[in-house]
Scaffold this motif. Structure first.
Motif, short mmCIF file in Angstrom:
data_model
loop_
_atom_site.label_atom_id
_atom_site.label_comp_id
_atom_site.label_asym_id
_atom_site.label_seq_id
_atom_site.Cartn_x
_atom_site.Cartn_y
_atom_site.Cartn_z
N ILE A 84 0.84 -1.20 0.00
CA ILE A 84 0.00 0.00 0.00
C ILE A 84 0.88 1.25 0.00
CG2 ILE A 84 -1.65 1.34 1.35
CD1 ILE A 84 -2.84 -1.33 2.29
N HIS A 85 1.94 1.23 0.80
CA HIS A 85 2.86 2.38 0.86
C HIS A 85 3.49 2.64 -0.51
CE1 HIS A 85 6.14 5.00 2.11
NE2 HIS A 85 6.98 4.15 1.52
N LEU A 86 3.96 1.58 -1.16
CA LEU A 86 4.63 1.75 -2.45
C LEU A 86 3.66 2.22 -3.53
CD1 LEU A 86 6.93 -1.42 -2.42
CD2 LEU A 86 7.62 0.96 -2.09
N GLN A 87 2.43 1.72 -3.48
CA GLN A 87 1.45 2.10 -4.50
C GLN A 87 0.93 3.52 -4.31
OE1 GLN A 87 -1.38 -1.19 -4.16
NE2 GLN A 87 -0.68 -1.98 -6.13
N THR A 88 1.09 4.07 -3.11
CA THR A 88 0.57 5.42 -2.85
C THR A 88 1.69 6.46 -2.73
OG1 THR A 88 0.51 4.87 -0.47
CG2 THR A 88 -1.52 4.58 -1.72
N LEU A 89 2.94 6.08 -3.08
CA LEU A 89 4.02 7.07 -3.08
C LEU A 89 3.71 8.16 -4.10
CD1 LEU A 89 7.32 4.95 -2.95
CD2 LEU A 89 6.49 6.55 -1.23
N PRO A 90 4.01 9.41 -3.78
CA PRO A 90 3.80 10.48 -4.77
C PRO A 90 4.61 10.19 -6.03
CG PRO A 90 4.24 11.39 -2.59
CD PRO A 90 4.51 9.92 -2.49
N PRO A 91 3.98 10.10 -7.20
CA PRO A 91 4.73 9.73 -8.41
C PRO A 91 5.62 10.85 -8.92
CG PRO A 91 2.45 10.18 -8.95
CD PRO A 91 2.54 10.24 -7.45
N GLY A 92 5.29 12.09 -8.58
CA GLY A 92 6.09 13.21 -9.08
C GLY A 92 5.67 13.67 -10.47
N LEU A 142 11.43 5.69 -18.45
CA LEU A 142 10.21 6.29 -17.91
C LEU A 142 10.19 6.19 -16.39
CD1 LEU A 142 7.66 4.67 -20.38
CD2 LEU A 142 8.34 7.08 -20.35
N PRO A 143 9.30 6.94 -15.74
CA PRO A 143 9.08 6.68 -14.31
C PRO A 143 8.72 5.22 -14.06
CG PRO A 143 8.02 8.72 -14.98
CD PRO A 143 8.53 8.08 -16.24
N TYR A 144 9.09 4.73 -12.90
CA TYR A 144 8.89 3.34 -12.47
C TYR A 144 9.85 2.36 -13.15
CZ TYR A 144 4.45 5.30 -10.85
OH TYR A 144 3.47 6.08 -10.26
N GLU A 145 10.72 2.86 -14.06
CA GLU A 145 11.69 1.99 -14.72
C GLU A 145 13.10 2.30 -14.25
OE1 GLU A 145 9.71 1.13 -19.09
OE2 GLU A 145 11.11 2.81 -18.89
N MET A 238 11.11 5.97 -9.39
CA MET A 238 11.85 5.17 -10.35
C MET A 238 12.31 3.87 -9.70
SD MET A 238 14.19 8.17 -12.06
CE MET A 238 14.64 7.20 -13.49
N ALA A 239 12.57 2.87 -10.54
CA ALA A 239 13.18 1.65 -10.04
C ALA A 239 14.64 1.94 -9.72
CB ALA A 239 13.07 0.53 -11.07
N ASN A 250 13.27 7.56 -5.10
CA ASN A 250 13.74 8.76 -5.78
C ASN A 250 15.25 8.68 -5.96
OD1 ASN A 250 11.13 9.89 -5.79
ND2 ASN A 250 11.40 10.72 -3.74
N GLU A 251 15.69 8.59 -7.21
CA GLU A 251 17.10 8.49 -7.53
C GLU A 251 17.63 9.84 -8.02
OE1 GLU A 251 18.59 5.65 -6.54
OE2 GLU A 251 18.68 4.39 -8.31
#
Length: 451
Positions: A84-92, A142-145, A238-239, A250-251
């Motif tokens: 739940i925490h990971l899915q609700t992180l602010p995507p930016g 992309l984001p999440y990659e 990002m991954a 966040n990298e």
């Protein structure tokens, strides 16, 4: 791509077979072992088939079941809270209305920077003509990659001169930030003027500025090879790269204009990465795939997209491992909870059946129905309480081993632990009370006459 067949591991098969055999023999012999002190005369006199030894063994099994259930429920609860925490992180960025498509450019035709930039320019113009498309852009990732990791980045001026940095590097077209709606915090975004043979420029994210410039505004500063920082943008999820501490985080990231990527870079990065075409639309994204493919084919008919992804798809793909862990552990926890409830119910139901005569006598001598129910259900409640305490003690060590897979939640999360205690207590109480309801139907006179 076809999936290679995995050969059957005979060692795993043998271990599973002997473990199943051992478990079956062990629990099949336990009832027989409890009969070694069986007194036939006492059993006939008392008309009871359940002695104190067998009752104690059943209570011990319930204690073990409850203890293991506590550990499994607590572990699955922590993983659920992590997911739940990971899915609700602010995507930016704004993921709504975005469709992306990957293309393999590991093609000798596009090792030339001029041909590469012509492809980007013409394909983006074609996609902007699609009805409903508001923005279009291209990015190496992309984001999440995961992104390309660059080492040896040096700070060239200011108090941090000479400091070495390692950061993600992403080439993007001018409208990348506008298409994904990534906020520009200071400075400017890229423009078409940031082309080849111009001043080398870069845009960094908030984490890069905080990590290497200690939170100071880096706009106007220079990094390696006299590259000017012209803007700072918001972090996007990002991954991780070399040292993963979470599935998404966040990298520190540097963005460079795709128009300033050199030939030697193209021939290397496209071996490992497939750039993504990105469109933002007010129309449903599901209908865009065919139109995006036609737009690309109008520029190069021999260059197909290898896959289409919404931003939701990318997030779910990144968190696939966490979802599998949650599903497996939750299934085991629910099964353990069900077995514990059945065990408690069976124990109390058996006591009620075996002690019907005793209960009838107690009621005939003045015991209330409530007192009889409490007396009969006490073994189940005691076993549940002991199991709950033992399970909490086991959690002290078992949950510590989960530290590396928990993000955004503590190992000994009070909310999770209290929820587990409340849930198990409620299940134990229900499983105890239900079979004792039969006591209300006992008629002392009829019971004594039958006995």
């Amino acid at each position: 791509m076809p999936v290679a067949a995995v050969p059957l591991d005979l060692r795993v098969l043998a271990f599973t077979f002997f473990l199943s055999l051992f478990t079956s023999v062990l629990f099949g012999m336990l009832p027989a072992l409890t009969m070694r002190k069986f007194d036939l005369r006492t059993a006939i006199a008392s008309r009871s088939a359940t002695g104190s030894d067998r009752l104690g063994l059943r209570q011990a099994l319930i204690v073990c079941e409850m203890a293991l259930t506590v550990v499994l429920l607590a572990a699955s609860g922590l993983l659920i809270r992590t997911l739940i925490h990971l899915q609700t992180l602010p995507p930016g960025f704004n993921p709504t209305g975005v469709m992306t498509a990957r293309v393999s450019l590991d093609d000798v035709r596009y090792h030339d920077a001029a041909a590469f930039q012509k492809l980007l320019r013409e394909s983006i113009d074609a996609m902007r003509q699609i009805p409903g498309v508001q923005q279009a852009a291209v990015g190496l990732s992309l984001p999440y990659e995961r992104s390309l990791i660059m080492g040896g980045i040096s700070i060239e001026d200011g108090n941090e001169t000479g400091q070495k940095a390692m950061a993600d590097e992403v080439y993007v077209t001018a409208d990348y930030f506008a298409t994904l709606q990534i906020p520009v915090l200071s400075g400017r975004a890229f423009t078409e003027a940031d082309g080849p043979h111009k001043q080398a420029v870069t845009i960094v994210n908030r984490t890069f500025a905080r990590k290497f410039f200690h939170g100071a505004n880096p706009v106007g500063r220079h990094v390696f090879v006299d590259t000017l920082i012209v803007g700072v943008v918001e972090d996007v999820a990002m991954a991780p790269g070399i040292d993963p501490t979470a599935p998404i985080m966040n990298e520190a990231t540097m963005y460079i204009p795709a128009a300033q990527v050199e030939n030697r870079q193209l021939s290397v990065v496209h071996v490992w990465f497939q750039p993504s075409w990105i469109v933002r639309t007010a129309a449903p994204v599901e209908g865009l795939t065919a139109q995006m493919q036609r737009a690309l084919a109008s520029v190069d008919p021999n260059l197909p997209f290898s896959g289409f992804y919404s931003m939701h798809d990318l997030l779910q793909k990144t968190l696939a491992t966490q979802r599998v862990e949650v599903a497996l552990l939750s299934a085991m926890a629910v099964l353990a909870l069900l077995l514990s409830a059945v065990g408690i119910f069976a124990l109390i139901a058996n006591i009620v059946a075996q002690k019907t005569r005793e209960i009838g006598i107690r009621i005939a001598l003045g015991s209330t129905m409530q007192q009889a129910m409490v007396h009969t259900g006490a073994p189940g409640l005691r076993a549940s309480a002991f199991g709950l305490v033992l399970g909490l003690l086991l959690c002290a060590g078992a949950l510590r081993a989960m530290h590396s897979v928990l993000y955004g939640v503590g190992v000994y999360d009070a909310t999770t632990i209290l929820t587990v205690i409340a849930a198990l207590s409620a299940v134990a109480l229900i499983a105890t009370v239900l079979p004792t309801i039969r006591i209300a139907g006992i008629d002392p006179a009829t019971t004594l006459r039958e006995e």
